[in-house]
Design a protein around this motif. Structure first.
Motif, PDB file in Angstrom:
ATOM      1  N   ASN A 185       0.910  -0.612   0.111  1.00  0.00           N
ATOM      2  CA  ASN A 185      -0.016  -0.183   0.181  1.00  0.00           C
ATOM      3  C   ASN A 185       0.857   1.162  -0.650  1.00  0.00           C
ATOM      4  OD1 ASN A 185      -2.497   1.169  -0.028  1.00  0.00           O
ATOM      5  ND2 ASN A 185      -2.003   1.461   2.013  1.00  0.00           N
ATOM      6  N   LYS A 192      -5.460  -6.939  -2.394  1.00  0.00           N
ATOM      7  CA  LYS A 192      -6.566  -6.151  -2.080  1.00  0.00           C
ATOM      8  C   LYS A 192      -6.242  -5.325  -3.446  1.00  0.00           C
ATOM      9  CE  LYS A 192      -8.253  -2.180   0.533  1.00  0.00           C
ATOM     10  NZ  LYS A 192      -7.904  -1.235   1.999  1.00  0.00           N
ATOM     11  N   ASN A 193      -5.173  -4.474  -3.883  1.00  0.00           N
ATOM     12  CA  ASN A 193      -5.396  -4.100  -4.803  1.00  0.00           C
ATOM     13  C   ASN A 193      -5.792  -4.581  -6.192  1.00  0.00           C
ATOM     14  OD1 ASN A 193      -3.323  -1.299  -4.044  1.00  0.00           O
ATOM     15  ND2 ASN A 193      -2.081  -3.049  -3.824  1.00  0.00           N
ATOM     16  N   SER A 198      -8.008  -7.049  -6.194  1.00  0.00           N
ATOM     17  CA  SER A 198      -9.644  -7.210  -5.791  1.00  0.00           C
ATOM     18  C   SER A 198     -10.337  -5.616  -6.211  1.00  0.00           C
ATOM     19  CB  SER A 198      -9.978  -7.700  -4.381  1.00  0.00           C
ATOM     20  OG  SER A 198      -9.420  -6.942  -3.303  1.00  0.00           O
ATOM     21  N   GLU A 199      -9.104  -4.499  -6.337  1.00  0.00           N
ATOM     22  CA  GLU A 199     -10.377  -3.318  -5.878  1.00  0.00           C
ATOM     23  C   GLU A 199     -10.362  -3.048  -7.427  1.00  0.00           C
ATOM     24  OE1 GLU A 199      -8.922   1.158  -5.118  1.00  0.00           O
ATOM     25  OE2 GLU A 199      -7.802  -0.257  -4.563  1.00  0.00           O
ATOM     26  N   ILE A 211      -0.212  -5.564   1.773  1.00  0.00           N
ATOM     27  CA  ILE A 211      -1.958  -5.982   1.942  1.00  0.00           C
ATOM     28  C   ILE A 211      -2.854  -7.000   1.325  1.00  0.00           C
ATOM     29  CG2 ILE A 211      -2.129  -3.386   2.223  1.00  0.00           C
ATOM     30  CD1 ILE A 211      -3.477  -3.055  -0.677  1.00  0.00           C
TER      31      ILE A 211
END
Length: 317
Positions: free
Chosen positions: A60, A76-77, A79-80, A73
């Motif tokens: 992040n 997460k990137n 999935s975003e 993280i």
């Protein structure tokens, strides 16, 4: 001395494999030594950025927060990106942009076949080849600026031609529904010569005997193209299409110079979306995740095209 017999289809024993490899290195150590620095250099300038980008995609990190402790993280990137509506729209725009490659291949092959057929019938054929190559020598950013003015509202050449033909209300770059069509038209203009020259060079190397036999048998131009030229030139055409596909993901300069991804993200393909994520929102990790996904997509498509190409070559061989 005991001889080792190896049947067809069986793998050689490890000892034979190692001896073969050692003898190859012994016999070719000079070329290997000469090319090794180049290979090492290429690995350093490609592997390190790729590894660093992949590692960064799991963090992040923002450019505005340089001294922040490293925070992993996970996915997460990714999935975003997969859940982002703007990312989905950028993928759709990218597919529309890639569809222009089909037109480029069709036009490039047609021009190559015609030029190859009429080489001995047209005087000054070299002049036509030079004229066809001119779009390649225009840098993408300059090309974008040039076409932005040509498609410009009220003062552009294309706008005046449209007004003369009674098409006064076409806003090529100001309409979100027409801007991708405009980008594809410019891309076809600039990169069709790329396909043309690769295919034309391949056609120049095809054997002449099959054509002479077809001429004696009275085959028409269409049948000659369909049953001789197209099958023999298919590996070259596939290679040209694959190279153009890979280069299409570098299509940032022209679009940024023309529209900067607008209006209303109407021409925002994935490279433009990646640039905005990295240098507008300064989300370096999210931009790295986009870059990794683009790389994976290129590798998958490239491998698929490569397998089709090798099958076609083996079939003809």
């Amino acid at each position: 001395m005991k001889m080792i017999k190896i049947k067809a289809g069986e793998l050689a024993p490890p000892s034979i494999k190692s001896k073969t490899a050692n003898s190859f290195i012994r016999n070719n150590w000079r070329p290997i030594a000469l090319i090794s620095p180049t290979i090492i250099y290429l690995m350093l300038i490609t592997l390190f950025p790729i590894i660093n980008t992949v590692d960064l995609s799991f963090q992040n990190v923002y450019l505005t927060q340089q001294f922040k402790p490293i925070e992993y993280i996970g996915l997460k990137n990714y999935s975003e990106f997969l859940s982002s509506r703007e990312a989905h729209d950028a993928m759709i725009k990218t597919l529309i942009y890639l569809s222009g490659i089909i037109i480029q291949v069709i036009l490039g092959v047609a021009l190559a076949v015609l030029m190859n057929h009429y080489t001995s019938h047209i005087k000054g054929i070299g002049v036509y080849r030079v004229l066809l190559s001119l779009p390649i020598f225009v840098t993408p950013f300059v090309s974008g600026i040039l076409w932005r003015y040509m498609f410009g509202y009220e003062f552009g050449l294309i706008y005046h031609i449209g007004s003369f033909l009674g098409l006064e209300n076409i806003l090529w770059l100001q309409s979100s529904s027409l801007v991708m069509l405009t980008v594809v038209i410019v891309d076809i203009w600039q990169w069709t010569p790329f396909i043309f020259f690769i295919v034309y060079a391949g056609l120049q190397g095809l054997p002449k005997e099959p054509y002479e036999a077809a001429y004696v048998d009275g085959a028409s131009h269409w049948k000659t193209f369909r049953y001789l030229t197209l099958p023999m030139a298919l590996p070259i055409i596939t290679l040209a299409a694959m190279l153009r596909f890979i280069l299409s993901f570098q299509a940032f300069d022209t679009i940024w110079a023309m529209t900067q991804g607008g209006p209303a993200n109407g021409s925002q393909i994935l490279p433009v979306y990646l640039f905005k994520a990295a240098f507008s929102t300064f989300n370096t990790s999210y931009a790295s995740a986009i870059a990794v996904l683009i790389l994976v997509f290129i590798i998958i498509i490239g491998q698929s095209i490569g397998k089709l190409l090798s099958k076609e070559v083996n079939r003809q061989g």
